[in-house]
Design a protein around this motif. Structure first.
Motif, PDB file in Angstrom:
ATOM      1  N   ALA A  37       0.853  -1.194   0.000  1.00  0.00           N
ATOM      2  CA  ALA A  37       0.000   0.000   0.000  1.00  0.00           C
ATOM      3  C   ALA A  37       0.889   1.243   0.000  1.00  0.00           C
ATOM      4  O   ALA A  37       2.005   1.232   0.522  1.00  0.00           O
ATOM      5  CB  ALA A  37      -0.923  -0.005   1.206  1.00  0.00           C
ATOM      6  N   SER A  38       0.384   2.319  -0.578  1.00  0.00           N
ATOM      7  CA  SER A  38       1.167   3.550  -0.718  1.00  0.00           C
ATOM      8  C   SER A  38       0.619   4.620   0.216  1.00  0.00           C
ATOM      9  O   SER A  38      -0.594   4.841   0.287  1.00  0.00           O
ATOM     10  CB  SER A  38       1.113   4.041  -2.166  1.00  0.00           C
ATOM     11  OG  SER A  38       1.755   5.291  -2.301  1.00  0.00           O
ATOM     12  N   HIS A  69      -4.237   1.962  -2.495  1.00  0.00           N
ATOM     13  CA  HIS A  69      -3.815   0.702  -3.102  1.00  0.00           C
ATOM     14  C   HIS A  69      -4.727   0.466  -4.284  1.00  0.00           C
ATOM     15  O   HIS A  69      -5.926   0.752  -4.235  1.00  0.00           O
ATOM     16  CB  HIS A  69      -3.909  -0.450  -2.101  1.00  0.00           C
ATOM     17  CG  HIS A  69      -3.266  -1.719  -2.584  1.00  0.00           C
ATOM     18  ND1 HIS A  69      -3.837  -2.534  -3.523  1.00  0.00           N
ATOM     19  CD2 HIS A  69      -2.088  -2.299  -2.250  1.00  0.00           C
ATOM     20  CE1 HIS A  69      -3.051  -3.573  -3.750  1.00  0.00           C
ATOM     21  NE2 HIS A  69      -1.980  -3.455  -2.992  1.00  0.00           N
ATOM     22  N   VAL A  70      -4.192  -0.062  -5.354  1.00  0.00           N
ATOM     23  CA  VAL A  70      -4.955  -0.209  -6.587  1.00  0.00           C
ATOM     24  C   VAL A  70      -6.173  -1.109  -6.408  1.00  0.00           C
ATOM     25  O   VAL A  70      -7.168  -0.977  -7.120  1.00  0.00           O
ATOM     26  CB  VAL A  70      -4.041  -0.734  -7.723  1.00  0.00           C
ATOM     27  CG1 VAL A  70      -3.664  -2.192  -7.491  1.00  0.00           C
ATOM     28  CG2 VAL A  70      -4.713  -0.543  -9.079  1.00  0.00           C
ATOM     29  N   ALA A  71      -6.141  -2.043  -5.445  1.00  0.00           N
ATOM     30  CA  ALA A  71      -7.252  -2.968  -5.246  1.00  0.00           C
ATOM     31  C   ALA A  71      -8.203  -2.514  -4.144  1.00  0.00           C
ATOM     32  O   ALA A  71      -9.159  -3.226  -3.830  1.00  0.00           O
ATOM     33  CB  ALA A  71      -6.722  -4.364  -4.921  1.00  0.00           C
ATOM     34  N   PHE A  72      -7.932  -1.328  -3.531  1.00  0.00           N
ATOM     35  CA  PHE A  72      -8.735  -0.873  -2.409  1.00  0.00           C
ATOM     36  C   PHE A  72      -9.123   0.590  -2.602  1.00  0.00           C
ATOM     37  O   PHE A  72      -8.523   1.312  -3.393  1.00  0.00           O
ATOM     38  CB  PHE A  72      -7.957  -1.028  -1.086  1.00  0.00           C
ATOM     39  CG  PHE A  72      -7.684  -2.455  -0.702  1.00  0.00           C
ATOM     40  CD1 PHE A  72      -8.511  -3.117   0.182  1.00  0.00           C
ATOM     41  CD2 PHE A  72      -6.602  -3.137  -1.239  1.00  0.00           C
ATOM     42  CE1 PHE A  72      -8.265  -4.427   0.538  1.00  0.00           C
ATOM     43  CE2 PHE A  72      -6.342  -4.451  -0.898  1.00  0.00           C
ATOM     44  CZ  PHE A  72      -7.182  -5.105  -0.004  1.00  0.00           C
ATOM     45  N   ARG A 603      -1.936  -4.594 -12.949  1.00  0.00           N
ATOM     46  CA  ARG A 603      -2.445  -4.143 -11.660  1.00  0.00           C
ATOM     47  C   ARG A 603      -1.301  -4.275 -10.667  1.00  0.00           C
ATOM     48  O   ARG A 603      -1.053  -5.333 -10.098  1.00  0.00           O
ATOM     49  CB  ARG A 603      -3.669  -4.940 -11.229  1.00  0.00           C
ATOM     50  CG  ARG A 603      -4.309  -4.424  -9.944  1.00  0.00           C
ATOM     51  CD  ARG A 603      -5.655  -5.069  -9.702  1.00  0.00           C
ATOM     52  NE  ARG A 603      -6.647  -4.594 -10.659  1.00  0.00           N
ATOM     53  CZ  ARG A 603      -7.841  -5.156 -10.836  1.00  0.00           C
ATOM     54  NH1 ARG A 603      -8.157  -6.242 -10.154  1.00  0.00           N
ATOM     55  NH2 ARG A 603      -8.691  -4.667 -11.703  1.00  0.00           N
ATOM     56  N   ASN A 604      -0.550  -3.186 -10.497  1.00  0.00           N
ATOM     57  CA  ASN A 604       0.662  -3.212  -9.686  1.00  0.00           C
ATOM     58  C   ASN A 604       0.801  -1.865  -8.981  1.00  0.00           C
ATOM     59  O   ASN A 604       1.055  -0.840  -9.616  1.00  0.00           O
ATOM     60  CB  ASN A 604       1.892  -3.489 -10.556  1.00  0.00           C
ATOM     61  CG  ASN A 604       3.161  -3.658  -9.743  1.00  0.00           C
ATOM     62  OD1 ASN A 604       3.221  -3.274  -8.583  1.00  0.00           O
ATOM     63  ND2 ASN A 604       4.178  -4.245 -10.360  1.00  0.00           N
ATOM     64  N   GLN A 605       0.627  -1.866  -7.660  1.00  0.00           N
ATOM     65  CA  GLN A 605       0.650  -0.640  -6.899  1.00  0.00           C
ATOM     66  C   GLN A 605       1.994   0.070  -6.970  1.00  0.00           C
ATOM     67  O   GLN A 605       2.071   1.288  -6.886  1.00  0.00           O
ATOM     68  CB  GLN A 605       0.307  -0.947  -5.434  1.00  0.00           C
ATOM     69  CG  GLN A 605       0.252   0.258  -4.518  1.00  0.00           C
ATOM     70  CD  GLN A 605      -0.958   1.141  -4.788  1.00  0.00           C
ATOM     71  OE1 GLN A 605      -1.861   0.755  -5.512  1.00  0.00           O
ATOM     72  NE2 GLN A 605      -0.966   2.327  -4.204  1.00  0.00           N
TER      73      GLN A 605
END
Length: 750
Positions: A37-38, A69-72, A603-605
């Motif tokens: 996560a960023s 985060h790309v998935a959240f 799909r890569n944060q």
């Protein structure tokens, strides 16, 4: 020596304390760590979580930062100077297993819903120019929205616009859980701005178990009602053909609720002559919690809309100059001038964990003025209604069940006058009517979880409708008159079954019946006749489908096949004076397939390109008249008027770590028959749109987005909204050529 060591320790102590700040990032659903996560601070410095979802950093004071985060879903957090902070992130809707819809008054994952359902999210709307919902809706299989002039919408769900020469008919529209379609069947969709819509769920085909009469389907709009922070936001956009739109909104939290106020102004000159529009929309929302068991919501929407009607052209006129208006439209000031006020009061009550009720009431007033080439219409309408729904969760033996029951009532009273049109001014009155319309239905639904894999739904509604027409002035026949039409109570059933193949895949099947009475505008036409012989449409829809997600939501598939058998189909025709009239056309057979596939190539944060997603949708609509004979003309076997047999949409969405994005859309629409005889067609066309921009945070409290885009990138020549079966060959409403737009959005938290 001791003094030296003490001095060093005192000097280093603040830095030691700073190094003790640790953030643990967890999945809100599974409580598993979220790696990579960023975290971004005010100084734009980035921190990245390790494989265990942990971030360590040094701060000299508490700081508000953004965790993404790309998935959240992204989230703002206040990071303390020291200690451990645990943050839970909600998953973004990247897979069908995570998309929750409430289309049948029951919140369940889309994977479990046994119906053809399309969802248009706020992010779908923001892939295009935000002045219209047309392009976003047209990316969904089975949905077609036409805009014959700016703000003049027509919606087709699986060919349902056959009886809609203008406006929205045979499709029931809800806004925040309440009917936006009036009792008389009219829907003022054009009074809504995109800012009044955050989420849309579309049921394709009959949905009588919950929403009463209707064959075309149901569109359920919802706006953001919760106030989670104090915020001021503003938008400004502009584009070709004189388009300007600006918005300002304020969100204010209160002790047990909040208030939202937003104002939007939009103007445009239009691509064609005589297509200017001007709209103002004000929305006021309040939500309050009188107790832990109760919730009150209020909505007030006011819209002031004016737009000009250019009229349809012949093929020769389009070839000569597609930007011209129909001769006479400007001279007669063909236009719509409409002011509307719509208010809702909703009350939610949770009696206990298993039993709840939601009751809502609304009032609506409309002042409508419509000078047209052939006449001049004025209407004043007052309407009200309500809806109440009870939900009870129980267990019958080993089977968990959910029982839903309630009712809906609507009443409208309209003072309608038709005049002659002399140079854009109302002339001598032709007829003046008082129109009363009443519709009501009761509904019941049972959802039974037969096992961990099988969910069965049984639904039923009982429908009642009536309209009264009191003709107080009749310059044609000279005598006042009255007319009444009461439709016999109609029971509309639905049965559906969903079967999970595994946690991320399911099959569904349903059989649903539909009933759609003619609207009062179809019975009472502009030239003065009252057609009480027009029968209600009745149909039955058979549907099977498959939904699945693969590779942790990176690949999603939603496919369905249906057969809709419709009797007493209502179609349009035009008399020699150019007035649109209606008639029953026997039966139609409507077979179709609809497919949506999306997949994430990237799909890569941690990468520069965080996400690259492709989406493809296809609709094959093989609709024909099964039995349609009019005089000496036999149209049986012809393709259904106004329906493209094939549509294909391809989308590319790119999102980068710095905040830059790109959205590209390609749409193919097949030949569309424009008359029942299938002798005139709208030729197939390809349409391309693109939008790019940057969105991010200029500071902890300031969010900014800058964007620009192009519509009709390939400069295609097409008609977005054709007239069906017109007199004089006036079929075409040419759409705009290549045009550009841009804008900026700013949000400030306070």
């Amino acid at each position: 020596m001791l003094r030296t060591v003490t001095f060093i320790l005192l000097f280093l102590l603040p830095w030691i304390i700073q190094a003790q700040t640790t953030i643990k990032v967890l999945d809100a659903q599974s409580q598993e760590p979220v790696p990579f996560a960023s975290l971004r601070g005010n100084n734009q410095q980035n921190y990245v979580a390790d494989g265990d979802g942990s971030i360590s950093l040094s701060l000299d004071k508490p700081t508000e930062m953004q965790l993404s985060h790309v998935a959240f879903e992204s989230r703002r957090v206040l990071v303390p100077v020291s200690g451990l902070l645990t943050v839970s992130l909600q998953r973004a809707e990247n897979s069908l297993t995570e998309v929750v819809v409430s289309s049948f008054d029951s919140e369940r994952p889309l994977l479990e819903q046994a119906a053809g359902i399309a969802r248009v999210s706020e992010s779908d709307l923001y892939r295009f120019n935000e002045t219209s919902l047309v392009h976003a809706f047209n990316t969904k299989p089975g949905i077609r929205v036409e805009e014959r002039a700016p703000a003049s919408y027509r919606i087709s769900i699986r060919g349902s616009s056959l009886r809609a020469p203008f406006g929205v008919r045979n499709v029931k529209v809800y806004w925040n859980g309440m009917p936006f379609t009036a009792a008389d069947g009219t829907t003022p969709l054009n009074m809504l701005d995109l800012s009044n819509i955050q989420n849309t769920e579309i049921i394709k085909g009959p949905a009588g178990s919950i929403y009463g009469a209707g064959n075309g389907g149901v569109i359920s709009f919802s706006s953001d009602q919760e106030v989670t922070e104090n915020k001021i936001s503003t938008d400004l956009s502009f584009g070709d053909f004189g388009m300007v739109r600006y918005r300002i909104g304020v969100d204010q939290q209160m002790e047990e609720g909040g208030i939202k106020v937003a104002y939007v102004k939009q103007k445009a000159d239009g691509y064609r002559d005589h297509t200017a529009m001007d709209r103002e929309v004000l929305q006021l929302t309040g939500h309050f919690k009188p107790s832990d068991k109760q919730r009150l919501t209020t909505q007030l929407l006011y819209s002031d809309l004016y737009y000009e009607l250019p009229g349809a052209l012949t093929a020769a006129q389009v070839e000569e100059n597609p930007r011209q208006a129909r001769p006479g439209s400007a001279a007669q000031n063909a236009s719509i001038d409409q002011q509307s006020m719509y208010g809702i009061l909703s009350h939610d009550y949770q009696f206990n964990p298993n039993f709840s009720n939601k009751t809502s009431i609304y009032i609506n007033t409309v002042d409508f003025e419509n000078p047209f080439n052939l006449d001049y219409k004025k209407e004043t309408q007052f309407s009200y209604g309500g809806r109440s729904s009870f939900t009870y969760d129980a267990t019958w033996g080993p089977v968990p069940v959910r029982l839903i029951g309630g009712g809906e009532y609507q009443f409208s009273k309209t003072a309608a006058q038709n005049f002659g049109n002399r140079g854009g001014q109302a002339d001598t009155v032709r007829f003046s009517d008082e129109l009363l319309t009443t519709t009501a239905f009761l509904f019941q639904q049972i959802e039974a979880e037969l096992s961990d894999r099988f969910l069965m739904t049984l639904g039923l509604s009982e429908n009642f409708s009536r309209f009264d027409i009191a003709r107080n002035i009749d310059a044609i026949n000279g005598m006042p008159s009255t007319a009444r039409r009461t439709f016999d109570p109609v029971i509309v059933p639905r049965i559906a079954l969903s079967a999970k193949l595994n946690p991320t895949a399911a099959l569904h099947a349903s059989i649903s019946s539909g009933f759609s009475p003619p609207t009062i505008d179809e019975v009472r036409t502009n030239e003065g006749t009252i057609n009480l012989n027009l029968e209600a449409e009745k149909g039955i829809n058979y549907e099977i489908g498959y939904r699945s997600s693969f590779n942790q939501g990176r690949v999603n598939v939603d496919a369905s096949a249906f057969y809709f058998k419709l009797d007493e189909t209502i179609t349009t025709f035009t008399n020699e004076q150019g007035v649109v009239l209606f008639r029953n056309a026997g039966a139609t057979d409507q077979k179709g397939i609809e497919v949506l596939v999306d997949y994430a190539l990237i799909r890569n944060q941690l990468a520069f390109v965080q996400e690259l997603k492709l989406t493809h949708t296809f609709a094959g609509h093989y609709f024909t008249f099964a039995d349609f004979v009019q005089g000496e003309n036999d149209y049986s076997g012809n393709d259904l008027t106004g329906v493209a047999p094939h549509t294909l949409v391809n989308q590319v969405d790119l999102r980068t770590r710095p905040g830059f994005y790109l959205n590209f859309t390609h749409q193919f629409v097949d030949d569309i028959p424009l008359n029942d005889a299938n002798t005139v067609y709208q030729e197939a066309y390809h349409l391309m749109n693109a939008r790019t921009g940057w969105r991010g945070s200029a500071s902890a409290r300031l969010d900014v987005e800058v964007f620009a885009g192009v519509e009709n990138l390939s400069n295609a020549s097409y008609s977005l909204g054709n007239d069906l079966n017109p007199f004089g060959g006036r079929y075409f409403q040419p759409a705009a050529t290549r045009n550009f737009y841009g804008g900026i959005k700013v949000g400030l938290k306070y």
